[in-house]
Motif scaffolding. Sequence first.
Motif, PDB file in Angstrom:
ATOM      1  N   TYR A 571       0.824  -1.204   0.000  1.00  0.00           N
ATOM      2  CA  TYR A 571       0.000   0.000   0.000  1.00  0.00           C
ATOM      3  C   TYR A 571       0.862   1.260   0.000  1.00  0.00           C
ATOM      4  N   ALA A 572       1.990   1.246   0.744  1.00  0.00           N
ATOM      5  CA  ALA A 572       2.853   2.425   0.839  1.00  0.00           C
ATOM      6  C   ALA A 572       3.546   2.743  -0.478  1.00  0.00           C
ATOM      7  N   MET A 573       3.712   1.712  -1.365  1.00  0.00           N
ATOM      8  CA  MET A 573       4.447   1.931  -2.619  1.00  0.00           C
ATOM      9  C   MET A 573       3.559   1.854  -3.849  1.00  0.00           C
ATOM     10  N   LYS A 574       2.233   1.763  -3.670  1.00  0.00           N
ATOM     11  CA  LYS A 574       1.358   1.506  -4.828  1.00  0.00           C
ATOM     12  C   LYS A 574       1.359   2.657  -5.831  1.00  0.00           C
ATOM     13  N   MET A 575       1.612   3.877  -5.369  1.00  0.00           N
ATOM     14  CA  MET A 575       1.583   5.021  -6.270  1.00  0.00           C
ATOM     15  C   MET A 575       2.944   5.248  -6.943  1.00  0.00           C
ATOM     16  N   SER A 576       4.029   5.221  -6.154  1.00  0.00           N
ATOM     17  CA  SER A 576       5.344   5.567  -6.689  1.00  0.00           C
ATOM     18  C   SER A 576       6.182   4.364  -7.061  1.00  0.00           C
ATOM     19  N   GLY A 577       5.737   3.168  -6.634  1.00  0.00           N
ATOM     20  CA  GLY A 577       6.552   1.992  -6.875  1.00  0.00           C
ATOM     21  C   GLY A 577       7.733   1.956  -5.903  1.00  0.00           C
ATOM     22  N   GLY A 578       8.576   0.943  -6.075  1.00  0.00           N
ATOM     23  CA  GLY A 578       9.727   0.843  -5.200  1.00  0.00           C
ATOM     24  C   GLY A 578      10.182  -0.584  -5.034  1.00  0.00           C
ATOM     25  N   THR A 579      10.862  -0.846  -3.908  1.00  0.00           N
ATOM     26  CA  THR A 579      11.418  -2.173  -3.660  1.00  0.00           C
ATOM     27  C   THR A 579      10.962  -2.662  -2.300  1.00  0.00           C
ATOM     28  N   LEU A 580      10.433  -3.883  -2.296  1.00  0.00           N
ATOM     29  CA  LEU A 580      10.075  -4.561  -1.050  1.00  0.00           C
ATOM     30  C   LEU A 580      11.146  -5.610  -0.779  1.00  0.00           C
ATOM     31  N   THR A 581      11.827  -5.457   0.345  1.00  0.00           N
ATOM     32  CA  THR A 581      12.909  -6.376   0.694  1.00  0.00           C
ATOM     33  C   THR A 581      12.548  -7.140   1.960  1.00  0.00           C
ATOM     34  N   VAL A 582      12.603  -8.481   1.844  1.00  0.00           N
ATOM     35  CA  VAL A 582      12.329  -9.336   3.001  1.00  0.00           C
ATOM     36  C   VAL A 582      13.602 -10.121   3.306  1.00  0.00           C
ATOM     37  N   ASP A 583      14.075  -9.969   4.535  1.00  0.00           N
ATOM     38  CA  ASP A 583      15.349 -10.590   4.916  1.00  0.00           C
ATOM     39  C   ASP A 583      15.110 -11.457   6.141  1.00  0.00           C
ATOM     40  N   LEU A 584      15.582 -12.700   6.095  1.00  0.00           N
ATOM     41  CA  LEU A 584      15.464 -13.619   7.227  1.00  0.00           C
ATOM     42  C   LEU A 584      16.842 -14.182   7.543  1.00  0.00           C
ATOM     43  N   SER A 585      17.253 -14.088   8.808  1.00  0.00           N
ATOM     44  CA  SER A 585      18.567 -14.595   9.216  1.00  0.00           C
ATOM     45  C   SER A 585      18.537 -14.939  10.693  1.00  0.00           C
ATOM     46  N   THR A 586      19.515 -15.722  11.100  1.00  0.00           N
ATOM     47  CA  THR A 586      19.696 -16.060  12.524  1.00  0.00           C
ATOM     48  C   THR A 586      20.813 -15.188  13.078  1.00  0.00           C
ATOM     49  N   VAL A 587      20.531 -14.539  14.178  1.00  0.00           N
ATOM     50  CA  VAL A 587      21.516 -13.612  14.755  1.00  0.00           C
ATOM     51  C   VAL A 587      21.671 -13.884  16.250  1.00  0.00           C
ATOM     52  N   ASN A 588      22.825 -13.520  16.763  1.00  0.00           N
ATOM     53  CA  ASN A 588      23.067 -13.529  18.205  1.00  0.00           C
ATOM     54  C   ASN A 588      23.030 -12.082  18.701  1.00  0.00           C
ATOM     55  N   ILE A 589      22.092 -11.775  19.538  1.00  0.00           N
ATOM     56  CA  ILE A 589      21.951 -10.419  20.067  1.00  0.00           C
ATOM     57  C   ILE A 589      22.755 -10.339  21.373  1.00  0.00           C
ATOM     58  N   GLU A 590      23.885  -9.645  21.320  1.00  0.00           N
ATOM     59  CA  GLU A 590      24.738  -9.497  22.508  1.00  0.00           C
ATOM     60  C   GLU A 590      25.192  -8.051  22.703  1.00  0.00           C
ATOM     61  N   ASP A 591      25.173  -7.258  21.620  1.00  0.00           N
ATOM     62  CA  ASP A 591      25.621  -5.868  21.710  1.00  0.00           C
ATOM     63  C   ASP A 591      24.682  -5.061  22.600  1.00  0.00           C
ATOM     64  N   ASP A 592      25.271  -4.222  23.473  1.00  0.00           N
ATOM     65  CA  ASP A 592      24.467  -3.430  24.414  1.00  0.00           C
ATOM     66  C   ASP A 592      23.499  -2.516  23.681  1.00  0.00           C
ATOM     67  N   GLY A 593      23.961  -1.948  22.564  1.00  0.00           N
ATOM     68  CA  GLY A 593      23.091  -1.053  21.811  1.00  0.00           C
ATOM     69  C   GLY A 593      21.865  -1.773  21.280  1.00  0.00           C
ATOM     70  N   GLU A 594      22.071  -2.967  20.739  1.00  0.00           N
ATOM     71  CA  GLU A 594      20.930  -3.724  20.211  1.00  0.00           C
ATOM     72  C   GLU A 594      20.026  -4.216  21.337  1.00  0.00           C
ATOM     73  N   LEU A 595      20.627  -4.597  22.463  1.00  0.00           N
ATOM     74  CA  LEU A 595      19.814  -5.041  23.598  1.00  0.00           C
ATOM     75  C   LEU A 595      18.920  -3.914  24.091  1.00  0.00           C
ATOM     76  N   ARG A 596      19.478  -2.676  24.103  1.00  0.00           N
ATOM     77  CA  ARG A 596      18.653  -1.543  24.512  1.00  0.00           C
ATOM     78  C   ARG A 596      17.598  -1.228  23.456  1.00  0.00           C
ATOM     79  N   ARG A 597      17.980  -1.339  22.187  1.00  0.00           N
ATOM     80  CA  ARG A 597      17.035  -1.010  21.115  1.00  0.00           C
ATOM     81  C   ARG A 597      15.820  -1.931  21.147  1.00  0.00           C
TER      82      ARG A 597
END
Length: 820
Positions: A571-597
């Motif tokens: 819906y957000a791109m129906k007028m102007s078009g664009g790129t829809l990107t779907v990314d799936l991965s396994t990550v280890n969350i250990e960084d303090d910044g990411e833990l706070r985020r």
Amino acid sequence: MQELFDLEKDIKYLESSLKEKRRQLKTLRKQMGWDGPQSEQEDGCCNGFDNSTDIRETSLQTVIDAIPEPIMVINLDFSIALANRAVWGGAKTGFQKRKVTCHELSHGRPTPCSTADHPCPVLEVFRTKKPVKVEHLHYDHDGQEIHVEIVAAPILDEQGNVWQIVESSRDITDRRNSQMVISDKLEFLNTLIETIPSPLFYKDTDGRYLGCNSAFCSFLGKSKEQIIGTTVYDVAPRELAESYHTADLALMENQGVQIYETQVRYADNSIHHVVFNKASFLKADGTVGGLVGVMADVTETKNTARALAESASRFNAFMDNLPALAFIKDEEGKYVYLNRAVTAFYNQTVEQRLGKTDQQLWPEDIAAKIISNDRQVLAEQRVLRTTEAVEVNGSRREHLVVKFPLVNEQGTALLAGVALDITDWKAAEEEKKALQRRLEIAYRMEALGTLAGGIAHDFNNILTSVLGYVELAFEKSSDRPEIQGYLARVLTASQRARDLVKQVMAFSHQSDNKPQPVILKAVVKEALKLILSSLPTNIQLLQHLNSEDAVLADPTNLHQVVMNLCANAHYAMKMSGGTLTVDLSTVNIEDDGELRRFNCQKGRYLRLIVNDTGSGIAPENLERIFEPFFSTKPKELGSGMGLAVVHGIVTACEGVIDVRSTVGEGTCFTILLPAITADLSQETILQEPLPVGNERILFVDDEALQTDLATESLGLLGYRVAAFTDSRQALAVFFQDPDRWDVVITDMTMPKLTGDALGSQILSIRPKLPIIIYTGYSENFDEKTAKEKGFAGFILKPLIIRDLAKLIRRIIDNVPENKS
């Protein structure tokens, strides 16, 4: 001291000159025959100096005229019997023309002059009959005073009486003046020595003290009389005296200057640090005469230096352990001091930054801001608190800076400052604010979820009746197709209402779907197939599915999450078009910044990112996107439940969702779901026909519509149903004949006696009797709770006859008939 040596030379010269005069006088006396017995000839000569023409007199006159100093022979009446040219040359004009007395000649007085200070030598010789040597005051022909040294000796007659006196005089005016100058210099020198605050002394070559000043007396605690003539062995312990004496001998042997520092004990027993400055001095003959020494007490200086060193050490220790960056700049803006935190922060040595200006260290824009702040501090002479940007390894950091003027000893205004890196702190503050916003949203969502659950409960009761009676009407109007068409439309609308209620239930975490290990990649891939078929050509889909790990969730719910997020991106791109990107991965969350985020625990997660390049979300809407029924779409295009359902499903899976969006650039949703390890065997579920039966069912619900619907619907399937709207009445009927019933179906929320309480009392009589409990609101009661209480089944409203019939059949068929 040199003045003393010059005085000694003058005295020796005067003594030598006096000896020479004495020798000349002795020679004259011999020539005149005065040393031996006087002959008649000599006597006559002496008696007639003024009139005799004897050859001998002439010879004597010639001899004494050759002597440059005044010599004369004086009679008993003080008249001059004989005088040389030097006498008459200094006398007034006319004296040599007549007979004159010695006092007239020398003093211009008619009588002899004799005072305590200046005794008359003639009178002294007459009195003592012995030679005398005195200093006397004469006057020249101009009346000017002349200081003279007079040597007078008697000329005795045969009876030993003085009958004449020979007198030799020498002008000592210059010598006396020199002596006065020397005396003044000595007095000044002694005064100077006394006024020197440092102990001063001088010794001879034998080490005996020749003199000292009062400060040295105070140092030893002795008077000058007790010190002069003694040696260092008399005033210091022997071991210390030996070292001093050895140093003194070395100095006098090698001459020159000797400087050394040592500790000494003053008369008051206090220990002082002193610096000895010693120098040898020479006598008139060029040999070493001794040494002079000055003791400079440096105790206070050393204590001050030690205190300064300790202060500097404390300052450096404090500054080097200060976590803030401290600096000082000179008047040219060059860094002259940096603490350890500065070098650690920039990963540079002190030498790499000292002596440089901000223009040499920073890009132009950064340097300009820093220099402007520095000038403001120095111009206004005040403390400035501000923020400044710096560049470290290509990235900009923000500092909270306090700058202030600092005046040094020369009066030059320096600039000092302390800076604290607040980049991470500001980021943490922003994350804290974001977390606070998420927390507020969570509280709001929880309240909305509670409200939604309550609404869903009541709505499910209504839907149950609507769906049930529509199904009954549809079955009974098989001969009227037109009516069935209308009923089919009602049934479709009711099913849509049921689906909406399910979304509300999912949002409020009350779905009856069981979580199970799911390979998220397969669910996402299946959902993207459906999405791809609906995307227009101006929207490109990019997918990066790089994880084979599983999560614990309901696959239908996960499928709905992906579909809802991608539908919003579409819906957000129906007028102007664009790129829809779907990314799936396994990550280890250990960084303090990411833990706070993400406000999550450290661990292994599956990260699903759905990113679009569409119109973005306005900041004022970003905080509300997960609220149910909130939508920026037209009413006909959205119910406002899509993202609310996504949030509910993710939270139910113990995951987190984060959104970042910029208007005009796009939106990025990031979901973290805990990764699990599980054996994922596929189960094939076969579609079964609607089951029937003839068992006796006790049905309890406080709403008559529900009981009527159940009686008719289950009756059509062959079951014998007894329905009650009063749970206590139903319990009484059960107690009358417990073995009569094959299954009990009860609502959870009822007045007076709830469904779980009713079931518990029934099970107390028949523990093996199958009981099915249902509810439209499962916040405090779910399938797990039902099993823990011993109930055979659990189902959520709205009750669908097919689902209920299948559950009844499964429970009855799997439970052995064992009535007690």
